[in-house]
Scaffold this motif. Structure first.
Motif, short mmCIF file in Angstrom:
data_model
loop_
_atom_site.label_atom_id
_atom_site.label_comp_id
_atom_site.label_asym_id
_atom_site.label_seq_id
_atom_site.Cartn_x
_atom_site.Cartn_y
_atom_site.Cartn_z
N GLY A 181 0.75 -1.25 0.00
CA GLY A 181 0.00 0.00 0.00
C GLY A 181 0.77 1.29 0.00
N ALA A 182 2.12 1.24 0.05
CA ALA A 182 2.89 2.49 0.13
C ALA A 182 2.72 3.37 -1.10
CB ALA A 182 4.37 2.18 0.35
N GLY A 183 2.47 2.74 -2.24
CA GLY A 183 2.26 3.53 -3.46
C GLY A 183 0.99 4.35 -3.40
N ILE A 184 0.02 3.88 -2.62
CA ILE A 184 -1.25 4.59 -2.48
C ILE A 184 -1.24 5.52 -1.27
CG2 ILE A 184 -3.74 4.28 -2.16
CD1 ILE A 184 -3.42 1.52 -3.48
N VAL A 185 -0.66 5.00 -0.16
CA VAL A 185 -0.54 5.79 1.06
C VAL A 185 0.94 5.92 1.40
CG1 VAL A 185 -1.25 6.02 3.47
CG2 VAL A 185 -2.73 4.81 1.86
N PRO A 186 1.62 6.95 0.92
CA PRO A 186 3.07 7.09 1.08
C PRO A 186 3.56 7.01 2.53
CG PRO A 186 2.28 8.68 -0.51
CD PRO A 186 1.06 8.05 0.10
N MET A 187 2.72 7.44 3.47
CA MET A 187 3.14 7.43 4.88
C MET A 187 3.43 6.01 5.38
SD MET A 187 3.62 10.32 6.24
CE MET A 187 3.62 9.84 7.97
N LEU A 188 2.88 5.01 4.71
CA LEU A 188 3.14 3.63 5.10
C LEU A 188 4.63 3.30 4.95
CD1 LEU A 188 0.10 1.70 3.55
CD2 LEU A 188 0.59 2.05 5.99
N GLY A 189 5.32 4.05 4.11
CA GLY A 189 6.75 3.82 3.90
C GLY A 189 7.56 3.97 5.17
N MET A 190 7.02 4.69 6.14
CA MET A 190 7.72 4.86 7.42
C MET A 190 7.88 3.55 8.16
SD MET A 190 8.64 7.95 7.56
CE MET A 190 9.18 8.01 9.28
N LEU A 191 7.04 2.56 7.82
CA LEU A 191 7.15 1.25 8.48
C LEU A 191 8.44 0.53 8.11
CD1 LEU A 191 3.48 -0.06 8.12
CD2 LEU A 191 4.61 0.77 10.20
N MET A 192 9.13 1.02 7.08
CA MET A 192 10.41 0.41 6.71
C MET A 192 11.46 0.64 7.79
SD MET A 192 9.91 -1.20 3.93
CE MET A 192 11.49 -1.51 3.17
N LEU A 193 11.29 1.68 8.59
CA LEU A 193 12.27 1.96 9.64
C LEU A 193 12.25 0.87 10.73
CD1 LEU A 193 11.92 5.84 9.97
CD2 LEU A 193 13.70 4.55 8.80
N PRO A 194 11.08 0.55 11.32
CA PRO A 194 11.08 -0.55 12.29
C PRO A 194 11.41 -1.89 11.66
CG PRO A 194 8.84 0.22 11.89
CD PRO A 194 9.76 1.23 11.27
N LYS A 195 11.07 -2.06 10.38
CA LYS A 195 11.45 -3.30 9.68
C LYS A 195 12.98 -3.42 9.63
CE LYS A 195 11.58 -5.15 4.97
NZ LYS A 195 12.95 -4.69 4.65
N THR A 196 13.63 -2.31 9.33
CA THR A 196 15.09 -2.30 9.28
C THR A 196 15.70 -2.57 10.65
OG1 THR A 196 15.02 -0.73 7.44
CG2 THR A 196 17.11 -0.95 8.61
N VAL A 197 15.06 -2.06 11.70
CA VAL A 197 15.52 -2.32 13.06
C VAL A 197 15.50 -3.83 13.34
CG1 VAL A 197 15.00 -2.04 15.52
CG2 VAL A 197 14.86 -0.07 13.97
N CYS A 198 14.49 -4.52 12.84
CA CYS A 198 14.41 -5.99 13.00
C CYS A 198 15.62 -6.65 12.34
CB CYS A 198 13.12 -6.52 12.40
SG CYS A 198 11.63 -6.05 13.28
N TYR A 199 16.01 -6.17 11.16
CA TYR A 199 17.18 -6.73 10.47
C TYR A 199 18.45 -6.45 11.26
CZ TYR A 199 14.47 -7.72 6.24
OH TYR A 199 13.58 -8.23 5.34
N ILE A 200 18.53 -5.25 11.83
CA ILE A 200 19.70 -4.91 12.65
C ILE A 200 19.81 -5.87 13.84
CG2 ILE A 200 20.68 -3.16 14.19
CD1 ILE A 200 19.53 -1.04 12.27
N LEU A 201 18.68 -6.15 14.47
CA LEU A 201 18.68 -7.07 15.62
C LEU A 201 19.09 -8.48 15.20
CD1 LEU A 201 15.42 -5.85 17.41
CD2 LEU A 201 17.79 -5.50 18.16
N MET A 202 18.71 -8.90 14.00
CA MET A 202 19.14 -10.20 13.50
C MET A 202 20.66 -10.24 13.34
SD MET A 202 16.35 -11.20 10.56
CE MET A 202 14.61 -10.80 10.74
N ILE A 203 21.21 -9.18 12.76
CA ILE A 203 22.66 -9.14 12.55
C ILE A 203 23.40 -9.10 13.88
CG2 ILE A 203 24.55 -7.78 11.55
CD1 ILE A 203 22.56 -6.83 9.41
N VAL A 204 22.85 -8.36 14.84
CA VAL A 204 23.44 -8.33 16.19
C VAL A 204 23.47 -9.74 16.77
CG1 VAL A 204 23.10 -7.56 18.56
CG2 VAL A 204 22.85 -5.93 16.68
N ALA A 205 22.39 -10.50 16.55
CA ALA A 205 22.35 -11.89 17.02
C ALA A 205 23.43 -12.72 16.34
CB ALA A 205 20.96 -12.49 16.76
#
Length: 218
Positions: A181-205
Motif C-alpha cells: 500500500g505504500a504507493g497509495i498511502v506514502p506514509m506507510l513507507g515509514m514502516l520500513m524503519l522498524p522493519k530495518t531495526v528488525c534486520y539490525i537485531l538479526m545481525i546483532v544476534a
C-alpha cells in the motif's frame, strides 16, 4: 525528516555490510559463513534501493527508474536472505528439516524471484500496482512464515536466537503494508524503519552467536 531517515539508512547499510565482512573473515564454521553471507547480501541488496532514495532527497534529477530497479534487486536479495536463514537454522541447530522442506523453500524462493521479473511489476516506472505487489509477495510471505515457524520451534534451544522468530515475524508485519500500500498511502513507507531495526537485531544476534562460538573454542 530527510536528514534523519537518510542518516539512519546510511548507518544501517554500513553496519550490515561491515558486520557481514567481519563475520566472514572470522568464520570458523559453516553456520558463521551463512551468517556473514546473510548480513552482507542484505546490506548490499538494500543499498540498491536505499542509496537512490537518499540521493533523491539531496540531488536534483529523475530517480524513478533507479528506485524501481533498486526495489527489484532488494526484493530478490531479501528472498536470498531468508533462504540463507533456513540453512543457518539447519546448521546452527543441527536439524535436517528433510528434502521436502528444502524443496519447498527453494520452490517458494524461485517462484518469488520469477514473479519479480515479470514486466507487469513496472519496476522501470516505479509502479505502485497493488495487484502485482500482492502476487509477487504471496510466495515470499509463505517462505517467511515457514522460516519464522522453524526458529519458533527452537526458541528454547538457544538464548541468542530465542527472539529470532519475533524479529522475522515483525519484519514481515512491517513489510507487507509497505509492499502493498505504500504507493497509495506514502506514509506507510515509514514502516520500513522498524522493519530495518528488525534486520539490525538479526545481525546483532549473528555477531553475538559468533563471539560465543569462539569463546567456547578457546
Amino acid at each position: 525528516m530527510k536528514y534523519g531517515e537518510s542518516t539512519f539508512d546510511i548507518l544501517y547499510l554500513l553496519f550490515a555490510v561491515i558486520s557481514g565482512i567481519i563475520l566472514l573473515i572470522r568464520a570458523r564454521e559453516r553456520s558463521e559463513r551463512y551468517m556473514g553471507l546473510a548480513a552482507l547480501i542484505l546490506g548490499c541488496g538494500d543499498a540498491f534501493h536505499l542509496v537512490p532514495r537518499v540521493l533523491n532527497y539531496f540531488v536534483e534529477g529523475d530517480f524513478t527508474a533507479a528506485l524501481g530497479i533498486g526495489k527489484l534487486i532488494t526484493s530478490i536479495t531479501m528472498t536470498v536472505f531468508y533462504v540463507l536463514l533456513y540453512y543457518l537454522w539447519q546448521e546452527y541447530f543441527h536439524d535436517d528439516a528433510g528434502s521436502k522442506m528444502t524443496m519447498m523453500i527453494w520452490g517458494l524462493a524461485a517462484i518469488r524471484c520469477v514473479l519479480c521479473l515479470f514486466p507487469q511489476n513496472g519496476w522501470l516506472t516505479n509502479s505502485s500496482d497493488v495487484t502485482w505487489a500482492i502476487i509477487r509477495n504471496v510466495p515470499f510471505v509463505i517462505l517467511g512464515a515457514i522460516i519464522c515457524y522453524l526458529y519458533f520451534k527452537k526458541k528454547h534451544w538457544n538464548d541468542i536466537f530465542r527472539p529470532m522468530w519475533i524479529y522475522i515475524l515483525l519484519s514481515f508485519l512491517f513489510y507487507i503494508p509497505v509492499a502493498v500500500g505504500a504507493g497509495i498511502v506514502p506514509m506507510l513507507g515509514m514502516l520500513m524503519l522498524p522493519k530495518t531495526v528488525c534486520y539490525i537485531l538479526m545481525i546483532v544476534a549473528f555477531l553475538k552467536a559468533q563471539n560465543r562460538n569462539h569463546e567456547m573454542l578457546m
